[in-house]
Write a protein that holds these residues in place. Structure first.
Motif, mmCIF file in Angstrom:
data_model
loop_
_atom_site.group_PDB
_atom_site.id
_atom_site.type_symbol
_atom_site.label_atom_id
_atom_site.label_comp_id
_atom_site.label_asym_id
_atom_site.label_seq_id
_atom_site.Cartn_x
_atom_site.Cartn_y
_atom_site.Cartn_z
ATOM 1 N N ASP A 1 2.571 20.020 63.775
ATOM 2 C CA ASP A 1 2.223 20.784 62.573
ATOM 3 C C ASP A 1 1.366 21.999 62.909
ATOM 4 O O ASP A 1 1.540 23.073 62.318
ATOM 5 N N ARG A 2 0.426 21.842 63.836
ATOM 6 C CA ARG A 2 -0.422 22.972 64.219
ATOM 7 C C ARG A 2 0.385 24.075 64.889
ATOM 8 O O ARG A 2 0.199 25.264 64.607
ATOM 9 N N HIS B 1 0.485 15.743 64.349
ATOM 10 C CA HIS B 1 -0.552 16.759 64.130
ATOM 11 C C HIS B 1 -0.331 17.970 65.030
ATOM 12 O O HIS B 1 -0.418 19.117 64.577
ATOM 13 N N VAL C 1 4.160 30.178 61.825
ATOM 14 C CA VAL C 1 4.201 30.749 60.476
ATOM 15 C C VAL C 1 3.204 31.896 60.345
ATOM 16 O O VAL C 1 3.517 32.965 59.803
ATOM 17 N N GLY C 2 1.990 31.675 60.850
ATOM 18 C CA GLY C 2 0.968 32.713 60.779
ATOM 19 C C GLY C 2 1.374 33.972 61.529
ATOM 20 O O GLY C 2 1.156 35.098 61.054
ATOM 21 N N GLY D 1 2.378 25.777 62.388
ATOM 22 C CA GLY D 1 1.482 26.613 61.595
ATOM 23 C C GLY D 1 1.167 27.935 62.277
ATOM 24 O O GLY D 1 1.115 28.990 61.622
ATOM 25 N N PHE D 2 0.964 27.881 63.600
ATOM 26 C CA PHE D 2 0.738 29.129 64.335
ATOM 27 C C PHE D 2 1.958 30.041 64.239
ATOM 28 O O PHE D 2 1.830 31.257 64.093
#
Length: 268
Positions: free
Chosen positions: A119-120, A116, A126-127, A123-124
């Motif tokens: 992934d977070r 998890h 990617v953002g 994700g940051f």
């Protein structure tokens, strides 16, 4: 309290038994050096016999493990310490039983948690990449069509602020309640930090009144810089990886520079 419970959950059996032994020795020292006028240990069957440290250690182990053979008994104020040791022993035994029961599930939870967190963090990254691509396109288009920014993309700074707040909160939460820097690879954190550094440097090189337009956007950029400073100070304080220390300090320096630039911009 939550942090304490998490630390207990993460403690190894070796550490728990080490603490158990140290507590037993500490109380044995208290029993053997307690002023006799306020209390002392006695043999149940020979009250005149002298009590030495090893007798006290034996009594301490029997007490903290709640065995209570009854061959020694405390007198006076020493009973307060004996009662305290009994309570600590019961707490330790409760922790030990719970840890034995949860050891298998903790393994699977650890795997889920690590996945998890990874992934977070990804994700940051990617953002941040998407935001940088969008913003750099806006900067390029603004050079030829200044009106385009005001008509189309004024929300870009709100998106930056949202990402920065999320990163700051997430890093703070995971550092406080978890072992963020032990649960993911170094490269997982380096990637989003590199992107943050690129964004801050790009803003430092390109920020202008024409791009900010409003005082509201000025505040958003300023607050975003503060969020990144707070997040990187947390990383710098708790990370045990030299390269992360270096990267976080570079971002702090660039973010401070951006704050100073934003403060002096005069938006009518």
């Amino acid at each position: 309290m939550n942090k304490f419970l998490f630390r207990v959950e993460q403690a190894s059996f070796k550490m728990l038994f080490t603490v158990f032994a140290l507590v037993a020795i500490l109380f044995a020292y208290i029993y053997s050096n307690f002023p006799s006028e306020y209390g002392k240990l006695n043999f149940s069957y020979d009250s005149a016999a002298e009590i030495n440290f090893w007798d006290c250690l034996y009594f301490s182990v029997v007490t903290i493990s709640s065995l209570g053979f009854g061959d020694y008994y405390p007198l006076g104020w020493l009973r307060v310490f004996v009662g305290l040791e009994v309570v600590l022993g019961l707490i330790f035994l409760g922790i030990l039983v719970a840890k034995l029961a949860s050891e298998k599930s903790a393994y699977y939870l650890k795997r889920l948690y690590s996945g998890h967190v990874h992934d977070r963090i990804v994700g940051f990254g990617v953002g941040l990449s998407e935001w940088f691509s969008e913003y750099s396109a806006i900067v390029d288009s603004n050079k030829s069509s200044p009106r385009l920014f005001a008509d189309k993309d004024e929300n870009i700074y709100e998106e930056l602020l949202s990402i920065s707040i999320s990163i700051r909160k997430y890093i703070g939460y995971e550092v406080y309640f978890g072992e963020l820097f032990f649960d993911i690879s170094k490269s997982s954190l380096h990637s989003p930090l590199d992107k943050v550094k690129n964004i801050i440097d790009y803003l430092n090189n390109n920020i202008s009144v024409d791009l900010i337009k409003t005082n509201a956007n000025k505040k958003r950029i300023y607050k975003s810089a503060k969020m990144y400073i707070t997040a990187c100070k947390t990383i710098d304080k708790y990370a045990n990886i030299d390269s992360l220390h270096k990267k976080s300090r570079e971002i702090i320096k660039s973010s401070e520079k951006l704050k100073n630039k934003i403060e002096v911009l005069d938006i009518k």
